[in-house]
Design an enzyme around this catalytic site. Structure first.
Site, short mmCIF file in Angstrom:
data_model
loop_
_atom_site.label_atom_id
_atom_site.label_comp_id
_atom_site.label_asym_id
_atom_site.label_seq_id
_atom_site.Cartn_x
_atom_site.Cartn_y
_atom_site.Cartn_z
N LYS A 111 2.88 -7.61 11.54
CA LYS A 111 2.28 -7.77 10.22
C LYS A 111 2.56 -9.14 9.65
O LYS A 111 3.69 -9.60 9.59
CB LYS A 111 2.80 -6.69 9.27
CG LYS A 111 2.10 -6.71 7.90
CD LYS A 111 2.38 -5.45 7.12
CE LYS A 111 1.67 -5.45 5.78
NZ LYS A 111 1.86 -4.20 5.04
N ARG A 148 -2.00 4.15 13.46
CA ARG A 148 -0.98 3.74 14.45
C ARG A 148 -1.59 3.78 15.85
O ARG A 148 -2.58 4.47 16.09
CB ARG A 148 0.21 4.72 14.42
CG ARG A 148 0.78 4.99 13.04
CD ARG A 148 1.73 3.91 12.60
NE ARG A 148 2.17 4.12 11.23
CZ ARG A 148 3.18 4.93 10.88
NH1 ARG A 148 3.82 5.60 11.82
NH2 ARG A 148 3.53 5.08 9.62
N ARG A 207 0.83 -1.20 0.00
CA ARG A 207 0.00 0.00 0.00
C ARG A 207 0.87 1.25 0.00
O ARG A 207 1.95 1.28 0.56
CB ARG A 207 -0.91 -0.04 1.23
CG ARG A 207 -1.90 1.10 1.32
CD ARG A 207 -2.92 0.83 2.42
NE ARG A 207 -3.76 1.99 2.64
CZ ARG A 207 -3.56 2.88 3.62
NH1 ARG A 207 -2.55 2.70 4.46
NH2 ARG A 207 -4.36 3.91 3.76
#
Length: 334
Positions: free
Chosen positions: A191, A323, A126
């Protein structure tokens, strides 16, 4: 489409077991001389595979390879899901699976098309970020799909894809995968996978979607990655990559096939139940401002909902980044 020759692909298959193979054995298997095998072995540098050679023993890869197999993927899929797939291309090396399908979309070849690569040389995440793509360690694939009702009808698709990925991971025994708005899959706060969707077509008429997914399966440490990450192997999974890909496709293909009829509202509650930051304070970054607020979840269009100064505010995707943060709102820049 590949930077590796078919003969080198066959050589990789022979060496994938990590065992010693003599030059004579490899030459006989490929129908070439021992000298030709030496030249082919040099091409392995193109996919950055460490090769050992010992006089009298031959050659071997330092680490065995879990190569993908179209036959094993299809055999492991549910029949109803497999029937939705019209084309399946597996490449040893590509610049980008998304880029290839976008080019084929421009040529009118797109619906129900799967493109998979063992390695990408120009994979993207992204906002144009580099997606690290070591050879035969992870999954890098794209699905091309036609939709008839326009771009507005597929609003929230990338979030629904995240739900499907989490449910597929649960199917293969991964505990508590979670979603980070808008397009990341997390495990243990790190992630694990990302989603990149590219669109072409009309707002109200026929449009094409290329859905790109990268998932860390057995990635080794030492990659230059600017955020905490994990992999299926680090989480204890022992599934081979063909089995993992089949599990993902079992969830993704029915989603793509039914999304125009169901829309994101069908997935909203499931997304919110997988929200990694539910009920916590987060920080939303954009080029022009930073917003701090309490994570409320997403609405039935997939927009992010934050409580800021005792009011619910709605944010859509684009150049936004989420975040962990504080419960205040401040503006930085114009």
């Amino acid at each position: 489409m590949s930077d590796v020759s078919p003969r080198t692909e066959r050589l990789l298959t022979l060496l994938a077991d990590g065992q010693w193979h003599s030059g004579e054995e490899l030459g006989a298997a490929l129908g070439v001389s021992r000298a030709a095998i030496s030249k082919q072995l040099k091409q392995l540098a193109a996919v950055e595979l460490p090769l050992e050679s010992v006089v009298g023993r031959g050659y071997r890869l330092k680490t065995p390879l879990d190569l993908l197999s179209k036959e094993r993927v299809v055999a492991a899929m549910q029949p109803d899901a497999a029937a939705l797939l019209k084309d399946f291309a597996l490449h040893t090396q590509l610049a980008s699976t998304n880029a290839l399908l976008m080019e084929q979309q421009r040529q009118g070849q797109i619906h129900a098309q799967l493109c998979v690569a063992e390695q990408q040389s120009a994979g993207r995440g992204r906002r144009g970020r580099v997606w690290h793509s070591p050879f035969a360690q992870n999954l890098y694939f794209s699905l091309g799909w036609h939709f008839q009702s326009g771009i507005a009808a597929i609003e929230g698709l990338s979030l629904a894809v995240g739900v499907a990925l989490c449910e597929a991971l649960a199917d293969i025994g991964i505990n508590q995968p979670r979603l980070k708005w808008p397009n990341d899959v997390l495990a243990e706060g790190k992630k694990l996978a990302g989603v990149l969707i590219e669109l072409a077509g009309d707002a109200d008429g026929e449009c094409s979607v290329v859905l790109g997914i990268g998932m860390n399966v057995a990635m080794q440490a030492g990659q230059d990655i600017d955020q905490p990450w994990t992999s299926l192997s680090a989480l204890g999974s022992r599934c081979d990559r063909s089995t993992v890909l089949a599990a993902l496709l079992d969830r993704l293909l029915p989603l793509m096939d039914s999304y125009e009829a169901l829309g994101f509202k069908y997935y909203q509650q499931r997304w919110n139940s997988l929200n990694a930051f539910a009920g916590t304070h987060v920080q939303l970054l954009s080029p022009s401002q930073t917003v701090n607020g309490l994570m409320l979840g997403v609405d039935n269009d997939g927009a992010l909902l934050l409580e800021c100064d005792a009011q619910a505010r709605r944010f859509i995707g684009g150049e936004l980044s989420l975040r962990p943060g504080r419960a205040q709102t401040k503006h930085a820049g114009a």
